[in-house]
Design an enzyme around this catalytic site. Structure first.
Site, mmCIF file in Angstrom:
data_model
loop_
_atom_site.group_PDB
_atom_site.id
_atom_site.type_symbol
_atom_site.label_atom_id
_atom_site.label_comp_id
_atom_site.label_asym_id
_atom_site.label_seq_id
_atom_site.Cartn_x
_atom_site.Cartn_y
_atom_site.Cartn_z
ATOM 1 N N ARG A 308 0.841 -1.195 0.000
ATOM 2 C CA ARG A 308 0.000 0.000 0.000
ATOM 3 C C ARG A 308 0.876 1.246 0.000
ATOM 4 O O ARG A 308 1.762 1.393 0.828
ATOM 5 C CB ARG A 308 -0.869 -0.002 1.263
ATOM 6 C CG ARG A 308 -1.728 1.217 1.442
ATOM 7 C CD ARG A 308 -2.992 1.124 0.615
ATOM 8 N NE ARG A 308 -3.949 2.170 0.966
ATOM 9 C CZ ARG A 308 -5.193 2.205 0.526
ATOM 10 N NH1 ARG A 308 -5.638 1.247 -0.253
ATOM 11 N NH2 ARG A 308 -6.003 3.179 0.869
ATOM 12 N N GLU A 427 -9.132 -20.120 30.577
ATOM 13 C CA GLU A 427 -8.008 -20.854 31.188
ATOM 14 C C GLU A 427 -7.297 -19.977 32.231
ATOM 15 O O GLU A 427 -6.079 -20.071 32.398
ATOM 16 C CB GLU A 427 -7.014 -21.350 30.131
ATOM 17 C CG GLU A 427 -7.608 -22.328 29.135
ATOM 18 C CD GLU A 427 -7.918 -23.688 29.748
ATOM 19 O OE1 GLU A 427 -7.190 -24.113 30.644
ATOM 20 O OE2 GLU A 427 -8.921 -24.289 29.334
#
Lengths: 642, 642
Positions: A308, A427
């Site tokens: 880009r 977790e």
């Protein structure tokens, strides 16, 4: 198409389980379209699609490498984690569903059960013939598992356990696989015999028969989530669910037919944390998957920044606008994050190696296996916290670096961001995990450390001399070795790119924080302040200590791995990546070192300048650095960006 | 139910447009269910639902308060922004669709058009009888609007403009309202007459007739996005679309029937940036909406932290676990963000006041109206950048502070996070906006500053003496006034809670960075380095300067507003909130002040300690602080959390 250097870097990152990773990529590639299905399909169809993919993948054997060979596994825990990490290249609902089925459910049967459970369930679980869930978390007690409100009472008459949800908010919540697919569950409940509580134990129970909940079980759907909508999270209520006595996963404790409780581990708390300790693989897996997700995002953003062009119309030599990545700010935005993904990969490799040795029975040498296991738990907790926060940040930064296009669902950021968001809390909440790390340091991994609550910790530390706390810590030995390297020490100002200098800085911070936290906890108690208030006041310092420790471990792992590389172009690049990773970590907290006399103003500014220089030096290698992540184009899913 | 203090705080935050805000809340409340529709409905149905809500709300007149009375508005720009900010309490697709229809499309007709356009379109637009879109951004040129590849050629024969998408990536992209609902578009295109380009101009064009694209227009759907799926973003290609000569929005330039171009503004660039300047309301609106969104998230997280108890079993006096917010770390997590939402509210109020006076023609006094307008543009750009980043951070932190529950779609975080994510890039990428701010400072808002590209900026600065750059800056005057307050100055060490000390610190950083950036840009050019490379090397410093300037403006605004409050309990609380906001901002960059001799090590540590003290002092008032945000329970949408 990859350059030689990229191939070498890729081998560096893939580590000892490179072959496993390639196999997983190969078997995952046919399912790349799941990324589109995530948006295209209604939620229940998508959940079924994900279930089908998980079951089909189970056929390849790659989802259960950690199980014993006799049940269809490969008996290789390290490879199983590497496989899981690689699955994170694809759709993350597939990843998490895999984790629930084989890691949480299957892992609990394997680790907490005995032969009778293995015989009954493992082969079918590994093959995906039966789906299971892991029913630990309750709505009312997210992170405080010891306080669960599900109770399993032994009924001597029928030789059964009767499982009941005893309070309004004690229903199991957020349980993956529960809303739709699981037939079995590992249920965590307070074991009660004749009115006496023995602490939390795990039971395997059927919760669904022919698609309907069994008698004694009520199931609700958690519904849509921010992401991971291919995983059917749900709620479970138990209303006198009867399971046979043999349903108790009895590796660490058992109940006889007559209702006599027995366990080799005397303390209720210790027993419970032994149980939890076997589940460490979940944390290791999530941390590793987070690092992979960060690599996917950074691969897209970097390739976009290389193609880009923007802004200073006609200014380039070629009459084109400048590629985004030639802008200093854009380099700053992406390259340190890429470097950190490298560092975390190395740290994760050490962690997986420790896990493999600890659980694979391959533990040799002088280490006390119990202490080794506790250090492993701490390392797993800390790496998971920092890896998942890194993923959140890297994905966000990558998304912003791709502008509005990054917001379209057809590009992967939308899914990556939404799917990984929960990694920071599941977790184990990251903040709680860093406290666990600090607890280990403050208690020198005393037998009972992980089971101490915050008040016990404060009292324990207060009962010690601060010097004892510090001198017992492993970082203390390190510091003695490297003290000369620290500014303010006796030596000359070291090279700003000297990895030993970086590690000395990180170690010094850790040791100093350890002493500081110990002193403040002790001082508070000595002044008669209630332990709860002492802890609350010092808590940010405690968490900073946990973070400082893990930062040191991460960079130590990375430096060691780089140093083991042969000389050459790839090694030169890795040296720079390691410098960038370490200096960025130091820069982020440079105020701390200035505050503690270990960083002069000049040096601090020099570090900032050096990071910019390193970014410019690495800029020409940006494509190689991300190609080495090895994300197949099919999974970049950014049609207009790369 | 709110306490007296909460009511006073609420009035403080609501500011001069409190009545408007209440009216909007009242008219929004019947649509609270849109929050559920966002998940419940298929995408096209949800888009239609959002369109219906926007049109119904238009009936209340509250969505178009900034328009002249003769077209159904109230001629009150300040109130129109306040109304928009308040809409962000509800579903953000409704907000953004409102912004597209009335702000972008209607605003462009009003600001760029003349009587003929107003007569033709405004009444229907305000009433929602006709839907419009704002077709500026192109796929190939996100932030570089001057380089658009859509061309409007004047056809003298037919007295029409012929609009064409000239290159492959010049299609309009991400255009809200385009995929499904817009019948009209304001199209930005390069105006070309007889092969001569006059720069970017805006045209009003019909793009859809009876639901189908008109001849010469092709429309595609951008599809699903990370969030805001009630807004139908799309792509537009023009293939010789013919519009009458009168379609040119001709407030600043016109083309005669004979094809003669005329404008009062000579420079092409200047003309274009005058056009862009009129669109500033979009940035002001997005920034204000982001602050509101942060308040919604912080309200949920704070109320959750007050009721959720955790961990140290049985340790509290009442035998219960400790509420989350009694933990020091949790206070640190939420309270500084709450304080920053207060500070940004005050900064936004100043910005809206300036906007109101500038656009409402109520500009009095000695200011040069042009300079005033340019400073306003800079302030709008900078406030938008910092407000939207704050929202991203506050929402993320709030989500994590609610654990796994925060991840369920039934709680608002999922939508808040996904919907606001794009705020950091739309209406201008934040990084680019901060560069714009720095440009203004470096050029003292020279007439041409906003149109300078980066290379022109470097050359402009290099042509000046550094002292000139600094002395002309408004911060320089401020610094002279407060120099005594700075450590290292002549006075005593000031009180750590002295707001003048905070402002002096923030001002010093800004002035020092201004001089530093000017010196580095100039030095680079003097050494013969190409301007592009000079800029790239200094870019992070340029952006830091922009940020430092905006930080100073934010805290200046907050302190001034607090000081204008009467004595009392609310004022005492606000003093603490302002201290917390400012000290947190200083702490975040404390390394900088140490590096520049304005912060001693002792003082730096004292600031960290003082923030913890302030958190503890504010803890008992946490509920009041968030109740004052005034988010109705219906919009908290966190059934299990609050």
């Amino acid at each position: 198409m990859d350059s030689t250097v990229a191939r070498q870097l890729r081998a560096f990152l893939a580590g000892p389980y490179a072959d496993t990773r390639e196999l997983v990529l190969g078997s995952l590639e046919p399912y790349a379209s799941v990324l589109e299905d995530a948006e295209r399909l209604p939620i229940d169809e998508f959940r079924d699609r994900v279930r089908d993919v998980v079951v089909e993948m189970a056929g390849s054997g790659l989802t259960a490498l950690g199980f014993p060979k006799e049940y269809g596994g490969a008996g290789n825990i390290g490879a199983s984690i590497a496989a899981f990490e690689t699955l994170a290249v694809g759709d993350l609902s597939v990843l998490v569903k895999t984790g629930v089925q084989f890691g949480l459910f299957g892992g609990a049967i394997l680790q907490l059960g005995t032969a009778r459970h293995h015989e009954a369930y493992l082969a079918d679980t590994v093959a995906g013939n039966v789906m299971g869930c892991f029913a630990m978390t309750e709505h009312g007690h997210g992170s405080n598992v010891a306080a669960l409100g599900t109770v399993a009472t032994y009924d001597r008459e029928t030789r059964e356990f009767v499982i009941t949800t005893t309070t309004e908010d004690a229903y199991k919540d957020y349980i993956g696989n529960a809303a739709r697919h699981a037939e079995l569950a590992v249920v965590f409940a307070q074991l009660e015999i004749d009115g006496e509580r023995q602490g939390v134990h795990a039971f395997v129970a059927r919760i669904r028969e022919a698609g309907e909940p069994v008698v004694g079980v009520r199931i609700a759907d958690d519904g849509r989530k921010m992401g991971l909508n291919g995983v059917d999270n749900g709620r479970l209520w138990f209303d006198g669910l009867r399971v046979p006595r043999e349903a108790l996963l009895n590796r660490f404790a058992d109940v006889s037919e007559e209702g006599v409780y027995s366990s080799d581990i005397e303390s209720v708390n210790r027993r419970f944390f032994t149980v939890l300790g076997t589940l460490i693989q979940g944390r290791v897996s999530v941390g590793g998957a987070a690092v992979t997700a960060s690599k996917v995002a950074l691969s897209i953003a970097t390739r976009y920044a290389l193609q880009r062009r923007q802004f200073d119309t006609g200014a380039g030599d070629d009459g084109l606008e400048t590629p985004l990545l030639d802008y200093g700010q854009h380099q700053r935005r992406l390259l340190p994050l890429i470097a950190r993904s490298y560092a975390l990969t190395a740290a994760q490799e050490v962690l997986v190696d420790h896990l493999h040795r600890s659980f694979g029975g391959d533990l040799q040498g002088p280490e006390d296996p119990e202490v080794y296991r506790r250090e492993l738990e701490s390392r797993a907790a800390g790496t998971k916290a920092l890896a998942t926060w890194h993923a959140t940040r890297a994905i966000q930064e990558s998304r912003e670096a791709c502008g509005g296009a990054g917001y379209l669902a057809e590009n992967r950021f939308a899914a990556l961001k939404a799917d990984t968001d929960v990694f920071t809390t599941f977790e184990g909440d990251n903040t709680v995990l860093l406290q666990l790390v600090a607890k280990g340091l403050l208690t020198d991994y005393a037998g009972e450390f992980s089971s101490m609550d915050q008040l016990e910790l404060v009292r324990f530390v207060a009962s010690q001399a601060v010097d004892t706390v510090v001198e017992r810590a492993s970082v203390h030995k390190l510091i003695e070795r490297v003290r000369d390297l620290l500014p303010g020490g006796d030596g000359d100002e070291p090279d700003i790119r000297d990895a030993d200098y970086h590690l000395a800085m990180l170690s010094f911070r850790e040791e100093h924080m350890l002493a500081g936290v110990a002193r403040r906890l002790k001082g508070g108690i000595d002044r008669g302040t209630p332990a709860g208030i002492v802890f609350s006041h010092v808590q940010d310092h405690v968490i900073a200590l946990g973070r400082a420790h893990v930062e040191r471990l991460i960079h130590e792992a990375f430096v060691a791995k780089v140093r083991a590389q042969p000389e050459g172009a790839a090694r030169d690049l890795l040296d720079k990546v390691a410098d960038l990773a370490a200096l960025s970590a130091i820069e982020a907290d440079r105020a701390w070192w200035m505050e503690h006399g270990r960083l002069t103003v000049q040096r601090s500014k020099a570090i900032t300048a050096e990071i910019n220089t390193l970014c410019r030096e690495l800029r020409p290698h940006a494509r190689d650095l991300v190609d080495a992540f090895g994300i197949p184009d099919a999974f970049l899913r950014a049609p207009d960006l790369v």
